[in-house]
Design an enzyme around this catalytic site. Structure first.
Site, mmCIF file in Angstrom:
data_model
loop_
_atom_site.group_PDB
_atom_site.id
_atom_site.type_symbol
_atom_site.label_atom_id
_atom_site.label_comp_id
_atom_site.label_asym_id
_atom_site.label_seq_id
_atom_site.Cartn_x
_atom_site.Cartn_y
_atom_site.Cartn_z
ATOM 1 N N ARG D 100 0.827 -1.207 0.000
ATOM 2 C CA ARG D 100 0.000 0.000 0.000
ATOM 3 C C ARG D 100 0.865 1.262 0.000
ATOM 4 O O ARG D 100 0.587 2.224 -0.710
ATOM 5 C CB ARG D 100 -0.955 -0.052 1.212
ATOM 6 C CG ARG D 100 -1.854 1.102 1.444
ATOM 7 C CD ARG D 100 -2.894 1.492 0.355
ATOM 8 N NE ARG D 100 -3.281 0.555 -0.601
ATOM 9 C CZ ARG D 100 -3.253 0.798 -1.936
ATOM 10 N NH1 ARG D 100 -2.860 1.979 -2.399
ATOM 11 N NH2 ARG D 100 -3.598 -0.125 -2.796
ATOM 12 N N LYS D 135 3.378 24.886 -2.930
ATOM 13 C CA LYS D 135 2.074 24.337 -2.519
ATOM 14 C C LYS D 135 2.079 22.816 -2.679
ATOM 15 O O LYS D 135 1.275 22.242 -3.423
ATOM 16 C CB LYS D 135 0.968 25.002 -3.334
ATOM 17 C CG LYS D 135 0.865 26.502 -3.063
ATOM 18 C CD LYS D 135 -0.288 27.158 -3.781
ATOM 19 C CE LYS D 135 -0.365 28.637 -3.411
ATOM 20 N NZ LYS D 135 -1.440 29.359 -4.131
ATOM 21 N N LYS D 167 7.707 39.748 -1.893
ATOM 22 C CA LYS D 167 6.292 39.971 -2.207
ATOM 23 C C LYS D 167 5.843 41.334 -1.706
ATOM 24 O O LYS D 167 6.623 42.097 -1.135
ATOM 25 C CB LYS D 167 5.455 38.857 -1.580
ATOM 26 C CG LYS D 167 5.835 37.468 -2.098
ATOM 27 C CD LYS D 167 4.789 36.446 -1.684
ATOM 28 C CE LYS D 167 5.151 35.078 -2.268
ATOM 29 N NZ LYS D 167 4.098 34.091 -2.010
ATOM 30 N N GLU D 197 8.050 39.845 -6.861
ATOM 31 C CA GLU D 197 6.686 39.677 -7.352
ATOM 32 C C GLU D 197 6.052 41.043 -7.574
ATOM 33 O O GLU D 197 6.107 41.910 -6.698
ATOM 34 C CB GLU D 197 5.876 38.890 -6.319
ATOM 35 C CG GLU D 197 4.441 38.637 -6.730
ATOM 36 C CD GLU D 197 3.664 37.889 -5.659
ATOM 37 O OE1 GLU D 197 3.912 36.691 -5.466
ATOM 38 O OE2 GLU D 197 2.836 38.525 -4.980
ATOM 39 N N ASP D 218 2.202 38.511 -11.116
ATOM 40 C CA ASP D 218 1.123 37.818 -10.425
ATOM 41 C C ASP D 218 -0.235 38.236 -10.967
ATOM 42 O O ASP D 218 -0.574 39.429 -10.961
ATOM 43 C CB ASP D 218 1.205 38.135 -8.916
ATOM 44 C CG ASP D 218 0.175 37.350 -8.132
ATOM 45 O OD1 ASP D 218 -0.091 36.182 -8.487
ATOM 46 O OD2 ASP D 218 -0.368 37.902 -7.169
#
Lengths: 280, 280, 280, 280, 280, 280
Positions: D100, D135, D167, D197, D218
């Protein structure tokens, strides 16, 4: 249950590190040449039921993968005093360095198995299951519960997370057995069993209505147990616990309960006397 | 010795993780509201010497730092049956979740202290030191040796690395006691003690010439021990070990040896019966 | 189930270390003064069922115990787009350093809860239990199974060790269902459930004779499931699995099975879009 | 990037321990003899891009070094449904115990590779680099970023510590792009890249004066991106991110940006359906 | 760079465990009452540049969170002999138990900072950056590179994974600089810098065509370096390394190279003499 | 002392993980084929005493068990510049990946051994023991103390727990040397040595009455040391420490003290220049 070396190895390594400390075996490193080899026999000095022999072997190979181990007995065997359980061969330093940890584990596990086997014998006429508890030595639960199995016993929960055991405090907070069982039922999945502890026949009747998987009859007299067995009438598994000793365990078993669980199988153990006869 | 919470904490956390498993206390989490509080008393059901009370407190606060612990006894105290040792208060879930680990440690440690205290009493007239060995439960050596101290005993080596103990195999490989001690002396620093194990008076004579710090007289009769004490005449510390039981320990002590070391102080222990009376 | 911070903390710390690497947040440490503070709101950009909010809070406090967290929603809540789930305040560096880990966990867990809730809704008329499987993300099983609970689902086994699930290979090796169940029964304690997987009605009949606790009907058609439910007639819990999609799950539920287990609740998840609006 | 077994092994061992729990595979240990062997084929049930095959092999050998693994495909291969990816042979218990975890990793990684490959194909006419983000699933970042590479994508930062990404909050605190870049430049060494950014063309102009290595545009429209590309005129690497979907990714690529980074490559994945056909 | 206590804490705890061993400070635990308090001043006995003061404070609080620490200097400060750097107050046992680890770290880090500051001074007229290397003490890289920063130096790679450094062996295997750089370029993301090491001006010319981010001129004479600087003409960052000593570092700097990297900043350090004046 | 690979391995693995970071050797993985092999010679560029050669070998095999290592020198050997110490062969990536960690350890340990050997030579006419202190690099104490041994030195305490060292603060709290030694004596077992630090002859006289195993004469002049040696007259081991430099160490030795302990053997070390000549 079966011991998996992948799972046991961290425990063994920690035990070796505890004994070897910062610098290992000062004495052997000073006196015995690095290239010296030795052979040794693992001996049971007292009669008993063996458990932990394979574990003892893993101790030697965890310290030094080149040590060779051969067994002449198996976990679960009953042996007499002086029985040769197996042998190890390889680096003398490695064998002496692992000796104490290996024996400490083997002696303790065999002590548990021996005690369990004695109790299992006592209840054998009644076919009762003898089970352990969570009163195990912190850190060694898996090994100790395995030793109980090798003694012919069976395992209760391995922890707080693999079954539900509802006790008096839970019942009090929940406002009754029915509510407590219902809360548990809705909180756990369909593969988790629910056990309820009761102390009186009245509580037992109430508990049975909540349809638990197991009832734990705590500290009941044999008379009460006989009545409880009749009341349950095979609907759930009956476990008895509390106040049970080697002296009265057969009487308890005779009441017809399914399982007797005993904390002293693991919390009050006389280690089996095992030794390593080393020839360098 | 003294227990340092910084050093004991990893052991306690591991013990809690062993009991809590993947998801913690299924039962309490299902039945008891997160915000419910409880108080509990730690009780000794049997009489004995207490050890591990502070450790038990650390178990509760390791799981949940907001639990409050207060003691009404101290490690090293002798208590009677039913004695209240202390109390805990706080989150009901936390108290129930830590209960078993706390009691398993306290019961085992107090069992060791109680047994040690009994032996220390037996030899008290002779002023003999009772010491432990490395036959401790893997993973718990520091706690068990602390418990021996609380019982009035003393500590032998904590591991293979903090003192030299030369045994028969070492002597055989080295080609004699003198050579073995010399090897050890040159391998370790000036802050490490050297002990030599001997089995006969002849060996003892030879060993004394090598000027070890301690001699270990293994499995000698009381007659031999008396002769050995005379032979040593205060030049080195004398430790006796092997074949010593509660029945003969006073006789051994009467021979005048300085230290008696006993494996069964830690390898064959009856846990003291301790309990938590919880009120939610 | 309930998440215990003691048990979840190691996972959170490992996740933070993965993101912070050797030296932490290069950018914030370079640009933002150590003493700067910030506040931030945790926002759900998409509608969904929330899970992991408390976990997200633990991420911030694990990095820096002085960060304060307040929630305006709870795990298990359904929220609309733009919903404010909570707020954090404290060191700007700490908040920015923990942000991504907190959101990655919250987004993934809420994605699972949202998907589960959707499926639970689909079967609601039939009262069927929706359960997860062991097809979880390695390392996150406890969090993902908790998220399933927050979505209204239930939990299957947490691992290979907390229940028995006998599959075709086991049956083949054992020489039949009866033998396999008997082997399992004798190997595990009285608190472990035994489930048997079958693929045909014939196998189901055979399995029922072995009296497992649960039967798993693998990849059966709705027609077969209807027959299976009739055959079982309430004697054991019935779980269906295999080939079940959001499109056919209601039909499967309508057959009367007790539990439907779905691997895709955890192995194929769309994270809920959550964000942190930071004001320094 | 390349996966190093030395670095991946702790992750694999942790995943195995998560699944095996305290005692390992109850079912197989009860039903399958210790000495039974098995062979198995690793199958892709759905078409896709493979990633994690070698990792899956390491799972089997991590549990039991005597299991043998052979591959019939490689990471980065596109396979059709039913493709045999490799085989394993050895102890039946070991193969079932590792199954598994191996499949969970292979399925997830191949799902990421498959999705990435699809997106890479969409932008192929424009030669745009498709990159991942931070992410990723906590704990699996290295494996997931490797899977993106196997899908033909490229890797953004592995953490907060291996590149600077300035940022809006950083710019606000620093008092402008120029100051923020200057702070970062002086804080990091000459082997660390600096990315800024921006959300508008005005900010872009300002950013370019600070001479970062990369600009992150962005959430810009394709029109803005076209203008941005013209403005940058090859001086720095241009990365676009935010609001990009499989539907519009080709249009974004057509604007001439160098890199498109996509969170959903790793946060919202459909696992590739992979299975193990075991023959005991 | 900045030290993050979350990241440094495991290193500090490991250092404390190394010093405290199994049972902690035997001497203080025996002689000093548990409740005794102490205050102490951290003193620099020699003049130097301070680094690690905050780290030293974390050592005390890691052992005992109730110890209070106050600083009278900061990392990066130059201090004279006898300077009081800070003070600690609290449990006497805790302060004595943490003393040596705190001083060992502070002394070593300040030694590095002091040495670095001396070199930075030597090259100050030329504005050259002084950088460290990977020749750091195993386990302490982050602390040592931080100390270099506190000395006014800059940091080279933190490991093999955060930048590419192509050396002669790589070039030989790849079949030339161009091929090696191209391989690296395609293997790493757009946020990773690529440095190429060359030993001759001919290699430098070739390397420049491959457009790396940085060139490392290894073991070149000042004459060669002057020519190299002219050849590069500002197109890439120039780092010089190899054979550079305190005696010739100013001459090397005068050639106009951007960065000089020095292994001996960290591999051959004289600890700054720091002490703790304890008053119990 | 002897290094045990079982005990050293965790330290080596941590050092490798520190250098390899998340993804390992970016450069070699990009440029060197996985199947490429290499051979390399370990070279001492400067003359010195070797220590850590076996450790260096363990670094290579810890990363990749298939790398082969052969030694042409041994720890404790004195070598000239250019001496070939050994060779490694196997995967080129593995050899390059382990190179820096292996050299960092070998260089540092050989630096310590070389320095120690130089001091041991200086005192050789007097037969004085040169010992280390606890002023070692955090995390490397065992390796550094082993290097001191390879330099012909001896080891002081390995930590706070393996011997008692009573200093001025302890004496002040205890109310005198006699009381401090008595407290220590009763707190530790019969295998633990007790050392007392004194600064004046008066204190020495008092200390001798308490019968410690060792006295530490701190910062005494040679005149005082001569008097102290006379005063002690062979009754206890005499250790001198404080203010001792390579310049005055022979004079100190000439006073007749038994042991001279030197912090700078480990806290202020010039690494021996060692290199790896790799041929791919």
């Amino acid at each position: 249950m079966t011991l998996d070396p992948f799972l046991v190895r961290p425990l063994i390594e920690a035990a070796l590190r505890e004994d070897l400390g910062r610098t290992g075996d000062l004495t052997s490193n000073a006196v015995i040449p690095a290239e010296a080899t030795a052979t040794a026999r693992i001996i049971a000095r007292d009669p008993g039921r063996i458990a932990g022999l394979e574990v003892a072997g893993w101790v030697f190979t965890a310290l030094d993968a080149s040590v060779e181990v051969a067994f002449e007995a198996s976990d679960g065997d009953d042996v007499g005093p002086g029985a040769v359980l197996g042998g190890v061969g390889g680096s003398a330093r490695s064998i002496l360095g692992a000796e104490r940890v290996a024996l400490n584990l083997l002696g303790r596990m065999s002590g548990i198995a021996t005690l369990t086997a004695r109790v299992v014998d006592l209840v054998a006429p009644h076919g009762t299951t003898i089970a352990d508890t969570r009163k195990t030595t912190p850190g060694l639960r898996v090994l100790e519960k395995y030793a109980v199995r090798m003694g012919g016993g069976s395992n209760h929960r391995f922890g707080l997370d693999d079954a539900v055991l509802i006790k008096d405090n839970h019942i009090a907070v929940a406002g009754g057995v029915a509510a407590a069982v219902a809360s548990a039922r809705s909180a756990v999945g369909h593969l988790v069993k629910i056990e309820v502890e009761v102390e009186t026949l009245g509580q037992l009747g109430e508990a049975l209505e909540a349809r638990p998987d197991v009832v734990l009859l705590d500290n009941m007299s044999t008379e009460e147990l006989v009545q409880a067995v009749a009341l349950v009438d095979g609907r759930v598994v009956i476990e008895a616990s509390g106040g049970i000793t080697p002296e009265n365990v057969a009487d308890i078993a005779a009441t017809g309960v399914d399982v007797i669980s005993l904390g002293w199988l693991t919390h009050s153990v006389t280690a089996l006397d095992v030794a390593l006869d080393v020839v360098i």
